[in-house]
Design a protein around this motif. Structure first.
Motif, short mmCIF file in Angstrom:
data_model
loop_
_atom_site.label_atom_id
_atom_site.label_comp_id
_atom_site.label_asym_id
_atom_site.label_seq_id
_atom_site.Cartn_x
_atom_site.Cartn_y
_atom_site.Cartn_z
N VAL A 181 0.85 -1.19 0.00
CA VAL A 181 0.00 0.00 0.00
C VAL A 181 0.89 1.25 0.00
O VAL A 181 0.67 2.18 -0.79
CB VAL A 181 -0.96 0.00 1.21
CG1 VAL A 181 -1.82 1.24 1.20
CG2 VAL A 181 -1.81 -1.26 1.20
N THR A 182 1.90 1.24 0.86
CA THR A 182 2.84 2.36 0.91
C THR A 182 3.49 2.54 -0.46
O THR A 182 3.59 3.66 -0.96
CB THR A 182 3.94 2.09 1.96
OG1 THR A 182 3.30 1.66 3.15
CG2 THR A 182 4.75 3.31 2.23
N GLY A 183 3.89 1.42 -1.05
CA GLY A 183 4.52 1.46 -2.38
C GLY A 183 3.63 2.14 -3.39
O GLY A 183 4.07 2.99 -4.17
N ALA A 184 2.34 1.80 -3.35
CA ALA A 184 1.39 2.34 -4.32
C ALA A 184 1.17 3.84 -4.08
O ALA A 184 1.10 4.63 -5.02
CB ALA A 184 0.07 1.59 -4.23
N VAL A 185 1.07 4.23 -2.81
CA VAL A 185 0.82 5.65 -2.49
C VAL A 185 2.02 6.50 -2.94
O VAL A 185 1.85 7.54 -3.57
CB VAL A 185 0.53 5.83 -0.98
CG1 VAL A 185 0.47 7.30 -0.62
CG2 VAL A 185 -0.78 5.14 -0.60
N VAL A 186 3.22 6.00 -2.66
CA VAL A 186 4.42 6.75 -3.07
C VAL A 186 4.50 6.82 -4.60
O VAL A 186 4.83 7.86 -5.16
CB VAL A 186 5.69 6.11 -2.46
CG1 VAL A 186 6.95 6.76 -3.03
CG2 VAL A 186 5.68 6.23 -0.94
N TYR A 187 4.13 5.71 -5.26
CA TYR A 187 4.12 5.69 -6.73
C TYR A 187 3.21 6.80 -7.27
O TYR A 187 3.58 7.55 -8.18
CB TYR A 187 3.66 4.31 -7.21
CG TYR A 187 3.23 4.22 -8.65
CD1 TYR A 187 4.17 4.07 -9.66
CD2 TYR A 187 1.87 4.28 -9.00
CE1 TYR A 187 3.78 3.99 -10.98
CE2 TYR A 187 1.47 4.21 -10.32
CZ TYR A 187 2.41 4.06 -11.31
OH TYR A 187 2.02 3.98 -12.62
#
Lengths: 82, 479
Positions: free
Chosen positions: B403-409
């Motif tokens: 989820v963090t990965g997606a938000v940062v993306y």
């Protein structure tokens, strides 16, 4: 020496009853043991609904039913020792 | 990440789901229900005889859960009494259906594990030193027939003897459910059985996974969903990204999607659509409020834990709902009359669904797989249908850190530059969620984003999965 043939049924009923645990066991075998087998995954054998109790595998063409992970390990061990 | 061990509690439950669905499809559910315990646990002779009676009693309770019934209301009912209610149970109108709890302990089945006590095991060598006796502050260790024994009435469970034994012959017997719970939400009743403290419990399902007696259960909605579909009602399935590899690595998501349609769902929608939207909206929010603290909202157990135990921090929960809810909202825009079923790895989603009044039903992968098997749906034989356009980041919502990965993306994409000044933290598993929340409350840490997932490893390790999380994780990397 000819390779022993193993077919693991990965049809839905066998999958539900634990065929995935059998394929995990096979994957974790060492390469020299895998070399003794010709293992493939097969779609539904069609025997699970009436005739036999899943999960099912075929060892050199012979149907084995209700295969637990322990049984599967034993089957492999037996063939390797032969 | 947990290792899924295919034990007899799991195979027993799956077999029950399968037989129940088959009897429904054969049109003889009513007559079969009272016979199911003896059908599922066949007669044995010799040593196993008494065990058969015991296991059949357990099975009776499990059948009630599989029908979605409220344990408190039906615990004294026999299966033949429930049989008469079956029509209203299938319709979902019966008063016996559970509408309060997602997880509960069947007290009849609970083995009253003697948790927390120390025992001297067979590894004891009867040594000369007997450091265990010397170290015990209460003289609770005595010699009986030449062997050391711990007097449980005197023992204060300090563990000194365990440390003193060079053979590791003294061991503490734990209570598996209690050890599994990340937030101490289980209590022992006066009679010795365990009970769920519903004020604290967030329905993550860790205890359900761990109990070796299968005494912890969740009411299922699978038979009601099957009934709606067989009646020809318009039912839409939405499936979580954790669906990846649930039917083995040979079955693609395209085939799984087609299987849902073949099964009888009107259509099937990827929850990754909602996930992309959630990640984008959260990225926008974070770009606007750079110094804020935000908790992710995708894991309902994490959210529930904040609300129940860290109420003062609950305004920090992401303003965006979970991918499941966002996906339902998208569908409702065009299909307001359809029933919606969430298919995922999660028990906690049942609670989230109930509190939001939608989706209408929640099924686990174990349940949908059993339904497929009963209806002879073979995903491996399907051609496969096209998937909706989703980013690989959205699929990664299924694993811890995703989820963090997606938000940062999405932050990078929206801001069109590298994002370097954002502090992200990941809490993997409910135990870690608790620790990180405590640190935030005490001012020891101040991230901008705290991603919390109650299952260790993320949704692919959830209580309702079919395959080992490792396999799902490998498949996710290829998405």
């Amino acid at each position: 020496m000819s390779k022993s043939k193993i077919e693991i049924c990965v049809g839905t009923t066998c999958h539900v009853m634990g065929a995935h645990a059998l394929s995990e066991i096979y994957d974790e075998l060492s390469e020299d043991i895998k070399d003794k087998f010709d293992c493939k995954y097969s779609l539904c054998f069609g025997d699970c609904h009436e005739k036999a109790k899943p999960p099912l595998i075929k060892v050199n063409g012979e149907l084995v039913q209700n295969v637990t992970p322990d049984m599967f390990r034993e089957i492999i061990e037996k063939i390797v020792k032969e | 990440m947990r290792k899924l061990v295919l034990n007899k509690v799991i195979t027993g439950r799956r077999r029950l789901y399968l037989e129940l669905a088959k009897s429904y499809l054969d049109g003889n559910l009513k007559d079969e229900i009272p016979k199911l315990p003896s059908k599922l646990i066949p007669e044995e002779h010799g040593e196993g005889r008494i065990r058969v009676f015991y296991e059949r009693e357990i099975m009776k309770e499990k059948i009630k859960y599989a029908l979605g019934l409220n344990h408190f209301k039906v615990k004294n009912m026999e299966l033949y009494e429930i049989k008469d209610e079956i029509d209203t149970i299938l319709e979902g109108s019966s008063d016996l259906i559970d509408r309060e709890k997602e997880i509960d302990i069947i007290d009849k089945v609970c083995n009253e594990c003697p948790g927390g006590r120390y025992y001297v095991t067979d590894l004891c060598r009867n040594c000369v030193a007997r450091s265990c006796m010397s170290t015990c502050p209460k003289n609770a260790i005595k010699l009986e027939n030449g062997k050391v024994v711990i007097d449980q009435n005197i023992c204060i469970k300090c563990g000194m003897c365990e440390k003193a034994c060079p053979y590791h012959a003294i061991t503490k017997l734990g209570t598996p459910c209690e050890l599994a719970c990340g937030i101490n939400a289980l209590n022992r009743t006066e009679s010795g059985t365990m009970s769920v403290n519903q004020e604290k419990c967030v329905s993550c399902g860790s205890c359900y996974i761990e109990c070796p007696f299968g005494a912890i259960e969740t009411p299922s909605q699978m038979i009601q969903v099957l009934h709606k579909i067989q009646k020809g009602e318009k039912v839409i399935a939405i499936f979580a990204p954790a669906a990846i590899a649930q039917f083995g690595r040979m079955v693609t998501m395209n085939q799984f999607k087609e299987s849902l349609i073949q099964f009888g769902f009107h259509s099937a929608v990827e929850v990754t659509k909602g996930a992309d939207k959630v990640a984008e909206l959260e990225a926008e929010h974070l770009l606007k409020h750079k110094d804020d603290l935000m908790f992710t909202s995708c894991c309902p157990s994490f959210v529930a834990h904040i609300k129940k135990t860290y109420g003062e921090l609950s305004d920090r929960i992401s303003p965006v709902s979970s991918p499941m809810i966002e996906t339902v909202k998208m569908i409702k825009e065009t299909d307001s009359d359809a029933l919606i079923v969430f298919v995922g790895p999660c028990i906690s989603k049942k609670k989230e669904a109930r509190e939001n009044s939608y989706p209408d039903y929640v099924l686990t992968f174990e349940e949908i797989a059993s339904l497929f098997a009963a209806k002879k749906i073979e995903p491996g034989e399907m051609k496969g249908m096209e998937l909706a356009d989703s980013t690989s980041e959205a699929w990664n919502f299924a694993s811890s850190g995703g989820v963090t990965g997606a938000v940062v993306y999405y932050m990078k994409k929206i801001a069109n530059e590298e994002i370097s000044d954002i502090r992200t933290e990941i809490a993997n598993g409910l135990k870690e969620c608790e620790l990180k929340l405590k640190d935030i409350k005490n001012g020891k840490s101040c991230p901008n984003v705290l991603e919390g997932m109650a299952c260790f490893g993320g949704c692919i390790s959830g209580p309702g999965v079919m395959v080992d999380p490792k396999i799902a994780n490998m498949a996710l990397k290829k998405m």
